[in-house]
Scaffold this active site. Structure first.
Site, mmCIF file in Angstrom:
data_model
loop_
_atom_site.group_PDB
_atom_site.id
_atom_site.type_symbol
_atom_site.label_atom_id
_atom_site.label_comp_id
_atom_site.label_asym_id
_atom_site.label_seq_id
_atom_site.Cartn_x
_atom_site.Cartn_y
_atom_site.Cartn_z
ATOM 1 N N THR A 86 62.049 -23.611 -57.804
ATOM 2 C CA THR A 86 60.889 -22.727 -57.953
ATOM 3 C C THR A 86 60.803 -21.688 -56.833
ATOM 4 O OG1 THR A 86 59.649 -24.375 -56.718
ATOM 5 C CG2 THR A 86 59.455 -24.465 -59.122
ATOM 6 N N GLY A 87 61.651 -21.794 -55.821
ATOM 7 C CA GLY A 87 61.546 -20.932 -54.640
ATOM 8 C C GLY A 87 62.270 -19.610 -54.819
ATOM 9 N N ARG B 195 75.387 -26.621 -40.984
ATOM 10 C CA ARG B 195 76.345 -25.510 -40.800
ATOM 11 C C ARG B 195 77.299 -25.709 -39.630
ATOM 12 N NH1 ARG B 195 71.857 -20.938 -41.408
ATOM 13 N NH2 ARG B 195 71.600 -20.985 -43.671
ATOM 14 N N CYS C 133 71.716 -15.850 -43.796
ATOM 15 C CA CYS C 133 71.740 -14.605 -44.585
ATOM 16 C C CYS C 133 72.232 -13.399 -43.774
ATOM 17 C CB CYS C 133 70.360 -14.338 -45.163
ATOM 18 S SG CYS C 133 69.029 -14.590 -43.981
ATOM 19 N N GLY D 185 63.275 -12.973 -47.043
ATOM 20 C CA GLY D 185 64.100 -13.937 -46.308
ATOM 21 C C GLY D 185 63.268 -15.121 -45.827
ATOM 22 N N ARG E 85 62.081 -8.856 -37.973
ATOM 23 C CA ARG E 85 61.519 -8.854 -39.334
ATOM 24 C C ARG E 85 60.906 -7.487 -39.603
ATOM 25 N NH1 ARG E 85 62.833 -12.522 -42.833
ATOM 26 N NH2 ARG E 85 62.180 -14.200 -41.470
ATOM 27 N N HIS F 100 68.669 -7.323 -46.348
ATOM 28 C CA HIS F 100 68.723 -7.227 -44.883
ATOM 29 C C HIS F 100 69.677 -6.088 -44.481
ATOM 30 C CE1 HIS F 100 66.537 -10.860 -44.729
ATOM 31 N NE2 HIS F 100 67.410 -11.677 -44.164
#
Ligand code: A2P
Length: 342
Positions: free
Chosen positions: A12-13, A100, A129, A160, A236, A243
């Site tokens: 749902t995101g 990661r 990202c 983001g 931001r 981006h």
């Protein structure tokens, strides 16, 4: 053609929705799309891959029978459930930062280090990202000239920060924000409308944020340059989607712009968009919902020996998350690398 059962954790995101869209757009051979989210969304219905699907609450048993699952619900959820999925034979492609830097976990951008996928142990990490978008412009130059030092500043879109990032910007645009800290629910510490916030993720003792460290650590791992000096400032910006990154890079060998242009032009996944006098340079509005990342403003960096400066823009929800994850899934299928030994 064989079809695959795929779970989407965080369906749902902001990223989950793009995963569903791209699975359909790229005609991924889906036998089952299992939509997983929190208990808040359980029971709601959504169209996915040609069917009307019920959203299911994520539990340790949610992964039975799945070939793979793409996680986009943040690190806590990945840490909680990735191991359960893996134990059930389901390959995890994880969009969070949880795994990661784990040496057992490949961190992959298929155009750059596809071969790292081959020996995966059931968990594969998708890069941050901004790192993914930066490397789509930088890697062809690294291959041509040999990267020695990297300095970047990011201009990161509000989406983001998830679906809440976008609604926060849209709501604040109608208000008259001040520089006071937010007193409403927001993923950002200050109003983002009409503003820039040089603060993404938590600060560390050395003054860098964790987001800035991701650029350093993940670039080193993906490029196989463990000592690469990297400095990054993450900002931001009140942009909805895509981006942008300003890059200054020093190389081992002497550089020139024509060869740099050729290297970028011949790299799959990057588009040279660079005729500044005609107003041709990449911008977020031109690269939202685009698979390729745009590279422009390519020039000699006058402050670095063997230096190049450029500007790279890419859809962080696509190449920075959903698209890269699906490209990993496509590679696993194509090369028959789904089976793993844990
Ligand atoms: P939900 O909509 O049920 O809260 P975004 O990055 O846009 O903020 O989206 C976050 C995603 O993570 C949403 O799909 C959200 O589902 C999901 N999520 C949040 N908490 C959990 C949880 N406990 N288990 C699984 N998914 C979760």
């Amino acid at each position: 053609m064989k079809k695959y059962r795929i779970g989407i954790v965080g369906a749902t995101g902001a990223v989950g929705q793009e995963i569903i869209h791209l699975l359909e757009k790229r005609e991924f051979p889906v036998a089952e799309a299992r939509l997983l989210a929190s208990s808040r969304s359980a029971g709601l219905e959504m169209d996915a891959c040609g069917n009307r699907e019920k959203i299911i609450e994520t539990t340790p048993d949610s992964f039975k029978g799945l070939d793979m699952a793409i996680f986009s619900s943040g690190s806590d959820i990945s840490i909680k459930y990735a191991e359960d999925a893996r134990k059930q034979g389901c390959v995890v492609i994880d969009n969070s930062s949880a795994f990661r830097m784990d040496p057992q976990v490949p961190l992959v951008i298929p155009e750059i280090n596809l071969s790292d996928l081959e020996d995966h142990k059931g968990i594969i990490a998708n890069p941050n990202c901004s790192t993914a978008v930066t490397l789509m412009g930088l890697y062809p130059l690294h291959k041509r000239f040999g990267l020695k030092r990297l300095i970047t500043s990011t201009y990161q879109a509000v989406s983001g920060a998830g679906a809440a990032g976008l609604t926060t910007l849209l709501n604040e645009l109608d208000e008259n924000p001040t520089s006071e800290p937010n007193n409403h629910d927001s993923p950002f510490p200050y109003p983002i409308a009409y503003n820039l916030i040089p603060h993404i993720d938590d600060f560390r003792d050395d003054g860098y944020t964790k987001e800035e460290l991701k650029m350093r650590n993940e670039s080193r791992k993906i490029l196989g340059l463990p000592k690469l000096p990297v400095s990054c400032t993450c900002v931001r910006v009140p942009v909805k989607r895509a981006h942008s990154i300003s890059v200054n890079a020093e190389f081992q060998t002497s550089v020139n712009v024509p060869d740099a242009r050729k290297a970028i032009e011949s790299f799959a996944g990057a588009e040279l968009w660079d005729i500044p006098n005609s107003g041709r340079y990449p911008m977020p509005l031109g690269y939202a919902e685009k698979e390729d990342c745009g590279v422009g403003r390519l020039r000699i960096d006058h402050a670095l020996p063997n230096g190049l400066a450029f500007w790279v823009v890419g859809d962080q929800l696509w190449k920075g998350a959903a698209l890269n994850a699906i490209q990993i899934a496509e590679s696993l299928v194509k090369r028959q690398w789904l089976k793993f030994v844990s």
